[in-house]
Design a protein around this motif. Structure first.
Motif, PDB file in Angstrom:
ATOM      1  N   PHE A 129       0.579  -1.204   0.239  1.00 19.32           N
ATOM      2  CA  PHE A 129      -0.019  -0.009   0.115  1.00 19.32           C
ATOM      3  C   PHE A 129       0.824   1.456   0.078  1.00 19.32           C
ATOM      4  CE2 PHE A 129      -3.074  -3.108   1.718  1.00 19.32           C
ATOM      5  CZ  PHE A 129      -4.210  -2.815   1.117  1.00 19.32           C
ATOM      6  N   ARG A 130       2.293   1.039   0.099  1.00 15.33           N
ATOM      7  CA  ARG A 130       3.089   2.227   0.327  1.00 15.33           C
ATOM      8  C   ARG A 130       4.090   2.307  -0.915  1.00 15.33           C
ATOM      9  NH1 ARG A 130       2.422   1.647   6.155  1.00 15.33           N
ATOM     10  NH2 ARG A 130       1.828   3.624   6.998  1.00 15.33           N
ATOM     11  N   THR A 131       4.456   1.033  -1.196  1.00 14.80           N
ATOM     12  CA  THR A 131       5.369   1.029  -2.475  1.00 14.80           C
ATOM     13  C   THR A 131       5.143   0.037  -3.612  1.00 14.80           C
ATOM     14  OG1 THR A 131       6.437  -0.888  -1.293  1.00 14.80           O
ATOM     15  CG2 THR A 131       7.293   1.215  -0.825  1.00 14.80           C
ATOM     16  N   ARG A 132       5.357   0.497  -4.852  1.00 19.83           N
ATOM     17  CA  ARG A 132       5.440  -0.198  -6.072  1.00 19.83           C
ATOM     18  C   ARG A 132       6.670  -1.178  -6.183  1.00 19.83           C
ATOM     19  NH1 ARG A 132       2.151   0.552 -10.297  1.00 19.83           N
ATOM     20  NH2 ARG A 132       1.437   2.538  -9.428  1.00 19.83           N
ATOM     21  N   ARG A 166       1.300   0.183  -4.886  1.00 26.57           N
ATOM     22  CA  ARG A 166       1.219   1.500  -5.066  1.00 26.57           C
ATOM     23  C   ARG A 166       2.255   2.465  -4.275  1.00 26.57           C
ATOM     24  NH1 ARG A 166      -4.315   3.042  -6.074  1.00 26.57           N
ATOM     25  NH2 ARG A 166      -3.789   5.255  -6.018  1.00 26.57           N
ATOM     26  N   ASP A 167       2.579   3.389  -5.040  1.00 28.30           N
ATOM     27  CA  ASP A 167       3.450   4.426  -4.171  1.00 28.30           C
ATOM     28  C   ASP A 167       2.922   5.586  -3.727  1.00 28.30           C
ATOM     29  OD1 ASP A 167       6.223   3.403  -5.064  1.00 28.30           O
ATOM     30  OD2 ASP A 167       6.015   4.167  -6.989  1.00 28.30           O
ATOM     31  N   SER A 168       3.228   5.681  -2.316  1.00 28.97           N
ATOM     32  CA  SER A 168       2.264   6.655  -1.746  1.00 28.97           C
ATOM     33  C   SER A 168       2.944   6.814  -0.165  1.00 28.97           C
ATOM     34  CB  SER A 168       0.848   6.012  -1.291  1.00 28.97           C
ATOM     35  OG  SER A 168       0.273   7.013  -0.424  1.00 28.97           O
ATOM     36  N   ILE A 169       3.200   8.164   0.157  1.00 28.10           N
ATOM     37  CA  ILE A 169       3.800   8.576   1.575  1.00 28.10           C
ATOM     38  C   ILE A 169       2.684   7.759   2.680  1.00 28.10           C
ATOM     39  CG2 ILE A 169       4.303  10.372   3.044  1.00 28.10           C
ATOM     40  CD1 ILE A 169       4.787  11.903   0.655  1.00 28.10           C
ATOM     41  N   ASP A 170       1.450   8.307   2.607  1.00 27.76           N
ATOM     42  CA  ASP A 170       0.526   7.648   3.324  1.00 27.76           C
ATOM     43  C   ASP A 170      -0.011   5.954   2.794  1.00 27.76           C
ATOM     44  OD1 ASP A 170       0.413   9.444   5.429  1.00 27.76           O
ATOM     45  OD2 ASP A 170      -0.580  10.687   4.425  1.00 27.76           O
ATOM     46  N   ALA A 172      -1.804   3.860   0.455  1.00 29.09           N
ATOM     47  CA  ALA A 172      -2.809   4.111  -0.457  1.00 29.09           C
ATOM     48  C   ALA A 172      -4.327   3.367  -0.124  1.00 29.09           C
ATOM     49  CB  ALA A 172      -2.335   3.446  -1.815  1.00 29.09           C
ATOM     50  N   ARG A 173      -5.540   3.815  -0.579  1.00 29.67           N
ATOM     51  CA  ARG A 173      -6.807   3.227  -0.098  1.00 29.67           C
ATOM     52  C   ARG A 173      -6.965   1.814  -0.876  1.00 29.67           C
ATOM     53  NH1 ARG A 173     -10.387   6.431   2.597  1.00 29.67           N
ATOM     54  NH2 ARG A 173     -12.139   5.509   1.256  1.00 29.67           N
ATOM     55  N   MET A 175      -5.101  -1.089  -3.976  1.00 28.21           N
ATOM     56  CA  MET A 175      -3.888  -1.244  -4.544  1.00 28.21           C
ATOM     57  C   MET A 175      -4.104  -2.796  -5.137  1.00 28.21           C
ATOM     58  SD  MET A 175      -1.922  -4.277  -3.373  1.00 28.21           S
ATOM     59  CE  MET A 175      -2.556  -5.321  -1.877  1.00 28.21           C
TER      60      MET A 175
END
Length: 334
Positions: A129-132, A166-170, A172-173, A175
């Motif tokens: 949910f934070r990294t691809r 998904r790449d996301s700092i917080d 992701a809702r 993936m």
């Protein structure tokens, strides 16, 4: 390399003629387990460690991944002190250890249940949910259960990401990712093992600053798996080999990093290509609750049901149902 090793063993190291049934599981299973042991070995080792700490880290790393361990000995990495690689640790590393007692019934009842000690380890490496995905298996989830009445290892499940996330700092809702899986599970209802390629869709919701909900659904293709069968007349085997599909639904509610509530449902269908000629349907249903006591420690309980329906062409159909209850203390590993 995994395929080459499997082919070499089948042609020159085994006691029976080469088998396509063995080539597929050995190759795909070797890839999955090898990738995980490589990454866990890198977690144990530290180029910055010295003295006794360096010795035990290199020793354990060698046991987990002998090829990398041998390379480090020959090129000097095993004893040179320098900075660790930037990707030695993932963005997220967590898990839990459950230790307790297990009660398992027969025929759908716990009236005459057998009991035994068990320990279950869950390791989560990375966060989709934070990294691809950058490399295969830069995210994986592994569950291993030891004990549980019949065998030293009664469950081993592994799923590693090939691509997606998904790449996301917080977080992701949502993936999506494609994973490669390996699973083994044994109980009185069935013994099931095999490799799979999966598509997984996940949802993440932050319910409060300390509480989160994660829901994942998975659809799997099983190129070759094995399952217990009653009427097998092949080399004294007690299982069928087949191709099939599977699906899984997992919902986890976490509070302060603990899995305080979890529901898991798995369905596996295998069509026999070598064995009794049956179609098998295996199901696993589990509910788990936990309560935080202090720090990293808590207590918990779980109830599970294993079901197997085997539909034979030349024999009577078979239906198995085995309930299970566990009580345990748990320790958060992150």
């Amino acid at each position: 390399l995994a395929a080459l090793g499997s082919f070499s063993w089948e042609c020159s190291g085994g006691h029976h003629p080469p088998s396509f049934n063995d080539f597929i599981p050995t190759t795909l299973g070797g890839i999955a387990v090898g990738e995980v042991l490589h990454r866990v070995g890198n977690l144990v080792r530290s180029n910055r460690a010295t003295g006794g700490s360096r010795v035990w880290r290199e020793g354990v790393g060698f046991i987990l991944n002998p090829v990398t361990g041998a390379n480090r000995l020959t090129n000097g990495d095993a004893y040179q002190v320098r900075e660790d690689p930037g990707d030695r640790r993932p963005d997220y590393l967590g898990g839990q250890l459950d230790v307790g007692n297990l009660w398992r019934g027969e025929g759908g009842s716990l009236d005459h249940a057998d009991s035994g000690f068990f320990a279950e380890l869950v390791l989560i490496y990375g966060d989709p949910f934070r990294t691809r995905a950058q490399k295969p298996f830069d995210y994986f989830r592994m569950t291993a259960r030891f004990g549980g009445l019949e065998k030293k290892i009664s469950q081993f499940n592994l799923r590693g990401r090939l691509f997606g996330g998904r790449d996301s700092i917080d977080p992701a809702r949502s993936m999506f990712m494609v994973t490669q899986g390996f699973s083994y599970i044994t109980n009185p209802a069935y013994e099931l093992g095999g490799q799979a390629i999966d598509g997984q869709y996940g949802l993440y919701r932050q319910l409060s600053p300390k509480t989160e909900l994660v829901v994942t659904t998975t659809l799997s293709f099983i190129p070759l798996g094995s399952i217990s069968a009653e009427h097998v007349d092949v080399n004294e085997r007690t299982y069928d080999m087949g191709v099939g599909t599977g699906t899984e639904l997992r919902a986890t509610l976490r509070h302060r990093g603990y899995a305080v509530a979890q529901f898991n449902y798995q369905l596996t269908f295998l069509h026999t290509v070598n064995g009794s000629g049956a179609d098998h349907l295996a199901q696993f249903i589990q509910g788990r609750v936990g309560y935080v006591l202090f720090g990293r420690f808590g207590i918990g309980a779980a109830a599970a049901l294993y079901l197997r329906n085997s539909y034979y062409t030349d024999f009577a159909d078979t239906f198995q149902k085995q309930p299970e209850v566990r009580a345990f203390v748990t320790m958060r590993l992150h």
